[in-house]
Design an enzyme around this catalytic site. Structure first.
Site, PDB file in Angstrom:
ATOM      1  N   GLU A  67       6.346  -3.758 -46.478  1.00 48.47           N
ATOM      2  CA  GLU A  67       6.402  -5.167 -46.067  1.00 48.47           C
ATOM      3  C   GLU A  67       5.154  -5.526 -45.258  1.00 48.47           C
ATOM      4  O   GLU A  67       4.568  -6.598 -45.408  1.00 48.47           O
ATOM      5  CB  GLU A  67       7.653  -5.428 -45.206  1.00 48.47           C
ATOM      6  N   TYR A  68       4.754  -4.610 -44.395  1.00 48.67           N
ATOM      7  CA  TYR A  68       3.580  -4.824 -43.551  1.00 48.67           C
ATOM      8  C   TYR A  68       2.326  -4.966 -44.420  1.00 48.67           C
ATOM      9  O   TYR A  68       1.535  -5.904 -44.256  1.00 48.67           O
ATOM     10  CB  TYR A  68       3.437  -3.656 -42.576  1.00 48.67           C
ATOM     11  N   SER A 113     -10.471   1.469 -38.209  1.00 51.06           N
ATOM     12  CA  SER A 113      -9.398   1.531 -39.182  1.00 51.06           C
ATOM     13  C   SER A 113     -10.046   1.633 -40.563  1.00 51.06           C
ATOM     14  O   SER A 113     -11.264   1.607 -40.670  1.00 51.06           O
ATOM     15  CB  SER A 113      -8.599   0.254 -39.021  1.00 51.06           C
ATOM     16  N   LEU A 114      -9.247   1.732 -41.588  1.00 53.49           N
ATOM     17  CA  LEU A 114      -9.807   1.824 -42.939  1.00 53.49           C
ATOM     18  C   LEU A 114      -9.297   0.676 -43.791  1.00 53.49           C
ATOM     19  O   LEU A 114      -8.181   0.202 -43.593  1.00 53.49           O
ATOM     20  CB  LEU A 114      -9.367   3.136 -43.597  1.00 53.49           C
ATOM     21  N   GLU A 168      -9.202  13.236 -48.919  1.00 53.62           N
ATOM     22  CA  GLU A 168      -8.412  13.876 -47.864  1.00 53.62           C
ATOM     23  C   GLU A 168      -7.030  13.235 -47.783  1.00 53.62           C
ATOM     24  O   GLU A 168      -6.928  12.011 -47.777  1.00 53.62           O
ATOM     25  CB  GLU A 168      -9.125  13.703 -46.503  1.00 53.62           C
ATOM     26  N   LYS A 216      -4.009  11.384 -46.494  1.00 50.30           N
ATOM     27  CA  LYS A 216      -3.915  10.469 -45.361  1.00 50.30           C
ATOM     28  C   LYS A 216      -2.632  10.799 -44.618  1.00 50.30           C
ATOM     29  O   LYS A 216      -1.529  10.465 -45.049  1.00 50.30           O
ATOM     30  CB  LYS A 216      -3.902   9.022 -45.864  1.00 50.30           C
ATOM     31  N   ASP A 270       0.374  10.759 -42.196  1.00 54.33           N
ATOM     32  CA  ASP A 270       1.106   9.628 -41.631  1.00 54.33           C
ATOM     33  C   ASP A 270       1.569   9.977 -40.223  1.00 54.33           C
ATOM     34  O   ASP A 270       2.713  10.343 -39.988  1.00 54.33           O
ATOM     35  CB  ASP A 270       2.299   9.285 -42.526  1.00 54.33           C
ATOM     36  N   TYR A 323     -10.117  15.352 -38.691  1.00 56.03           N
ATOM     37  CA  TYR A 323     -10.805  14.878 -39.885  1.00 56.03           C
ATOM     38  C   TYR A 323     -12.079  14.078 -39.623  1.00 56.03           C
ATOM     39  O   TYR A 323     -12.770  13.703 -40.550  1.00 56.03           O
ATOM     40  CB  TYR A 323      -9.870  14.075 -40.792  1.00 56.03           C
ATOM     41  N   LYS A 356      -3.663   3.875 -50.765  1.00 61.24           N
ATOM     42  CA  LYS A 356      -2.255   4.038 -50.404  1.00 61.24           C
ATOM     43  C   LYS A 356      -1.430   4.374 -51.638  1.00 61.24           C
ATOM     44  O   LYS A 356      -1.665   3.842 -52.718  1.00 61.24           O
ATOM     45  CB  LYS A 356      -1.716   2.742 -49.791  1.00 61.24           C
ATOM     46  N   CYS A 377      42.228   7.663 -46.487  1.00 59.67           N
ATOM     47  CA  CYS A 377      41.328   8.634 -47.112  1.00 59.67           C
ATOM     48  C   CYS A 377      41.499   8.591 -48.625  1.00 59.67           C
ATOM     49  O   CYS A 377      42.624   8.742 -49.123  1.00 59.67           O
ATOM     50  CB  CYS A 377      41.624  10.032 -46.587  1.00 59.67           C
ATOM     51  N   CYS A 385      43.060  12.220 -49.756  1.00 65.15           N
ATOM     52  CA  CYS A 385      44.388  12.735 -49.422  1.00 65.15           C
ATOM     53  C   CYS A 385      45.348  11.648 -48.974  1.00 65.15           C
ATOM     54  O   CYS A 385      46.524  11.911 -48.758  1.00 65.15           O
ATOM     55  CB  CYS A 385      44.287  13.823 -48.348  1.00 65.15           C
ATOM     56  N   CYS A 395      38.823  10.554 -41.872  1.00 64.54           N
ATOM     57  CA  CYS A 395      40.143  10.907 -42.380  1.00 64.54           C
ATOM     58  C   CYS A 395      40.842  11.742 -41.312  1.00 64.54           C
ATOM     59  O   CYS A 395      40.247  12.648 -40.729  1.00 64.54           O
ATOM     60  CB  CYS A 395      39.978  11.717 -43.663  1.00 64.54           C
ATOM     61  N   CYS A 419      43.609  17.874 -45.961  1.00 61.48           N
ATOM     62  CA  CYS A 419      42.854  17.023 -46.878  1.00 61.48           C
ATOM     63  C   CYS A 419      42.002  17.931 -47.755  1.00 61.48           C
ATOM     64  O   CYS A 419      41.144  18.657 -47.254  1.00 61.48           O
ATOM     65  CB  CYS A 419      41.970  16.057 -46.095  1.00 61.48           C
TER      66      CYS A 419
HETATM   67  S1  IVH Z   1     -10.816   8.632 -41.148  1.00 67.03           S
HETATM   68  C1  IVH Z   1     -13.658   5.394 -39.699  1.00 67.03           C
HETATM   69  N1  IVH Z   1      -9.331  10.426 -42.366  1.00 67.03           N
HETATM   70  O1  IVH Z   1      -5.511   6.450 -41.276  1.00 67.03           O
HETATM   71  C2  IVH Z   1     -12.579   6.154 -40.364  1.00 67.03           C
HETATM   72  N2  IVH Z   1      -8.219   8.644 -41.234  1.00 67.03           N
HETATM   73  O2  IVH Z   1      -5.925   3.641 -41.996  1.00 67.03           O
HETATM   74  C3  IVH Z   1     -11.606   6.749 -39.430  1.00 67.03           C
HETATM   75  N3  IVH Z   1      -5.771   8.815 -41.261  1.00 67.03           N
HETATM   76  O3  IVH Z   1      -6.741   5.385 -38.175  1.00 67.03           O
HETATM   77  C4  IVH Z   1     -10.410   7.371 -40.037  1.00 67.03           C
HETATM   78  N4  IVH Z   1      -5.641  10.687 -42.401  1.00 67.03           N
HETATM   79  O4  IVH Z   1      -4.940   7.277 -38.240  1.00 67.03           O
HETATM   80  C5  IVH Z   1      -9.345   9.292 -41.638  1.00 67.03           C
HETATM   81  N5  IVH Z   1      -8.159  12.130 -43.431  1.00 67.03           N
HETATM   82  C6  IVH Z   1      -8.156  11.000 -42.706  1.00 67.03           C
HETATM   83  C7  IVH Z   1      -6.955  10.378 -42.280  1.00 67.03           C
HETATM   84  C8  IVH Z   1      -7.033   9.182 -41.551  1.00 67.03           C
HETATM   85  C9  IVH Z   1      -4.958   9.747 -41.776  1.00 67.03           C
HETATM   86  C10 IVH Z   1      -5.289   7.615 -40.526  1.00 67.03           C
HETATM   87  C11 IVH Z   1      -5.963   7.398 -39.200  1.00 67.03           C
HETATM   88  C12 IVH Z   1      -6.699   6.098 -39.349  1.00 67.03           C
HETATM   89  C13 IVH Z   1      -5.871   5.415 -40.408  1.00 67.03           C
HETATM   90  C14 IVH Z   1      -6.696   4.369 -41.108  1.00 67.03           C
END
Ligand code: IVH
Length: 694
Positions: free
Chosen positions: A43-44, A90-91, A122, A124, A126, A234, A322, A416, A419, A434, A440
């Site tokens: 949803e996000y 962030s990515l 790599e 990702k 969670d 990473y 994703k 139940c 039984c 139950c 039972c």
């Molecule tokens: S690199 C500038 N590598 O995903 C790039 N992030 O959506 C910095 N994450 O904030 C992040 N696995 O919390 C990188 N192999 C990976 C990752 C990874 C998980 C998370 C991380 C980041 C978020 C970005």
């Protein structure tokens, strides 16, 4: 979505952008500050995408508080602040192979080349990102990402996570070095934690990511220490001297320095290999011991990375692919109410089979009566289902527009279904139970199934179907009957007038399968205390709690006597056992029927004392070990005695002959020496774990 974007008016877009900004701000606070999500990830992501497309179409409507300008949530005041000299970014997200191809093309275009671009792929993780700063090899500061510029000081908490070196002694380790990565919780540790939380009537975490976040952002690092967190590195932040040329080289370097690095990271030489890496990981995903929500691709060469640079808040050289949201819409054909081992009535939806993220799903749990009411789920409804954290399919919501007219509300049974006994809701919970107890059949059967299950007696050859058949034919009516099967089969039993059970005559059976079954049963006539306790099937007592009880009571006799005398002082002093659980245990031992079965079992089964197991299975036998620093759970004398009991030589100083160094807090020169000599270092939790699980 595309239709909506094409058709949306400016006026509507303005309203929607406001709505999205508010929703996402609310969701960010719930997710980042309270570790209690308000929206699902899918949803996000959908809101985020909608926001992005609307802003593209109406750039003049971009709001000052637009989610596209923010990373994470404003930080809470509880923790000291840490400024990230190099921001934690962030990515960007992509969701399909086409978008991946576009990403690679845009990189090539930017660099004005048609050459293949090497990229790392790599998993990702969670979890939540962290930054750890080392000065002259010493870990000096740990921080969360926060809003990307200012994070929270979690130094003490980060230090409790095993795997993160507190000191790095390597000639090529830069004098200022910030390593960055993800803190996460494995699926197994997540389930164990929730089991423990439930037993103490504490908050249940929705998924491993929230559990990790909630555990890391504790003001008391002793709590963090008790949660089994893990981490992987990473990337990097501020570094005095970047002495690597590629991302792959960096990953190798940090690994050599002793940091944990994901073994599934891969270097891909061209687009085909990148696509393959995605497909492979998507397949492997369900088998990984932790949750991943996609893959991160990074241009391998730092030189190219530098040329590519950054957009406002994301790099141009990396992207997150994703995994598809594991959701689908299907119809509920029926709602069945199952009766569990402890009498709990659990509703299950029988679904029109549907493919959810590569797995065919035909059932989903509906949790309990209240949940059905809350979501107003009815037989015949179309519902959205999802697989949460790869595990059990759940019903997210009803697609109300597709509801047929006059579908009746679902009536939860008050009796139940197995039984016919009254099923009542206890005042404290949502669960209807139950009241039939072992009269039972469902409860009796489930108890036997539990008794023979993997973490209990683990008796091969007694599968679910056989247990059900044997119960119906009165061959097995309770767990103790298992151990008299052999004598009853041969007709040695005085009461079997017809020459025994003759199981070998059953359809699909033969002499060999019967012999194998008896052999499997005989092999289990000696059993570890914790498995025995777990096998009894006492309400709320899972494997983790059974182990705690075993450790504290040492013998079954001790435990049973205390429980029969309702002497629960000791029980309550165990961290992880609360009042409600103690009550269930005492109730179990009060019931005549249970005592009879326990006594009968003890005629056939030898329950090994907890200590005996330790000595015979010790991994420390004949090893030289050294304790250093302050231990939390043991005094130094206790630790030493424990070591000796496990067959180890406990030495006072670290040398080449040392096999293990067990470190507590405030470690000093011994830990450093161990690092220099490459001696295996265990923290207290790892040490205690090794003793338990072997
Ligand atoms: S690199 C500038 N590598 O995903 C790039 N992030 O959506 C910095 N994450 O904030 C992040 N696995 O919390 C990188 N192999 C990976 C990752 C990874 C998980 C998370 C991380 C980041 C978020 C970005």
């Amino acid at each position: 979505m595309q239709n909506y974007i094409t058709e949306v008016t400016e006026e509507q877009a303005k309203k929607d952008l406001e709505f999205i900004a508010n929703e996402m701000a609310k969701a960010d606070i719930a997710y980042y500050q309270n570790d209690d999500p308000y929206l699902t990830d899918a949803e996000y992501d959908e809101l985020k995408l909608k926001n992005e497309l609307l802003e593209k179409k109406f750039p003049h409507l971009i709001r000052a508080d637009s989610p596209s300008k923010k990373i994470g949530a404003p930080i809470k005041n509880d923790f000291a602040k840490v400024e990230h000299k190099v921001p934690m970014l962030s990515l960007g997200d992509i969701f399909s192979e086409d978008e991946l191809i576009d990403f690679v093309k845009s990189v090539q275009r930017f660099l004005n080349t048609s050459d293949d671009i090497e990229m790392t792929s790599e998993p990702k993780m969670d979890g939540l990102s962290f930054s750890a700063r080392y000065e002259n090899g010493m870990l000096v500061k740990g921080a969360t990402r926060g809003d990307g510029k200012i994070g929270e000081d979690i130094t003490a908490n980060l230090k409790t996570i095993s795997g993160l070196p507190h000191f790095v002694n390597a000639p090529d380790f830069p004098s200022v070095m910030e390593v960055r990565g993800e803190v996460y919780m494995s699926k197994a540790d997540f389930f164990a934690l929730n089991e423990k939380q439930a037993a103490q009537n504490k908050k249940i975490f929705a998924n491993p990511r929230n559990a990790a976040a909630g555990s890391l952002r504790q003001l008391d690092s002793n709590i963090t220490k008790k949660r089994n967190l893990s981490l992987l590195v990473y990337t990097w932040g501020e570094v005095s001297d970047i002495n690597w040329q590629t991302q792959a080289e960096f990953l190798q370097r940090v690994k050599d320095w002793g940091f944990p690095v994901n073994p599934y990271n891969k270097l891909c030489h061209n687009l085909e290999e990148v696509i393959d890496s995605y497909k492979i990981l998507l397949q492997t995903r369900a088998d990984l011991p932790y949750d991943i929500d996609g893959i991160v691709y990074k241009v391998n060469s730092l030189e190219l990375q530098n040329r590519l640079g950054f957009l406002t808040r994301t790099p141009r050289f990396a992207i997150a692919h994703k995994f598809p949201a594991e959701k689908a819409i299907t119809r509920i054909n029926n709602i069945r109410v199952q009766v569990g081992r402890t009498g709990a009535l659990t509703p299950v939806a029988d679904l029109e089979s549907v493919n959810v993220g590569g797995v065919m799903v035909s059932h989903a749990t509906l949790h309990n009566e209240d949940e059905i009411k809350r979501k107003d789920i009815r037989i015949g409804d179309y519902v959205q289902i999802q697989r949460a954290g790869d595990v059990i399919p759940q019903v997210v919501s009803v697609v109300k527009e597709k509801r047929q007219q006059n579908l009746p509300e679902f009536e939860f049974p008050k009796f139940c279904p197995e039984c016919g006994a009254h099923a009542i809701k206890e005042d404290d919970g949502a669960v209807r139970r139950c009241t039939g107890g072992l009269s039972c059949p469902a409860q009796a059967i489930e108890r036997i199934k539990h008794f023979v299950s993997r973490d209990a007696f683990n008796i091969e050859g007694l599968g679910a179907k056989i247990v059900e058949d044997f119960y119906k034919e009165k061959i097995l009516e309770n767990p103790a009957d298992i151990f008299t099967l052999e004598e009853r089969n041969d007709g040695d039993d005085l009461f079997s007038a017809f020459g025994g059970l003759q199981l070998e005559q059953r359809e699909g059976w033969g002499k060999k399968s019967v012999d194998n079954l008896f052999k499997a049963i005989r092999e289990k006539t000696q059993i570890d205390l914790q498995k025995f306790i777990y096998a009894l099937g006492i309400r709320q007592i899972g494997t983790a709690t059974a182990l705690l009880i075993a450790k504290n009571y040492i013998s079954f006799e001790n435990f049973k006597t205390a429980m029969q005398n309702e002497d629960i002082q000791k029980l309550l002093s165990i961290d992880g056992i609360g009042e409600a659980m103690a009550k269930d245990i005492v109730e179990f031992f009060k019931e005549e029927h249970n005592l009879k079965i326990v006594d009968k079992l003890l005629q056939y089964v030898t329950v090994k004392d907890y200590e005996q197991q330790e000595i015979s299975n010790s991994v420390f036998a004949d090893k030289t070990i050294v304790f250093t620093g302050t231990l939390e759970n043991l005094t130094r004398a206790e630790a030493k005695a424990l070591g000796v009991k496990l067959g180890a030589k406990v030495a006072g100083s670290v040398s080449n002959n040392t096999d293990y160094v067990i470190v507590g807090s405030d470690t000093g020169s011994k830990a450093k020496k161990a690092l220099e000599l490459g001696v295996k270092i265990l923290n207290e939790a790892e040490f205690l774990n090794l003793i338990q699980t072997k």
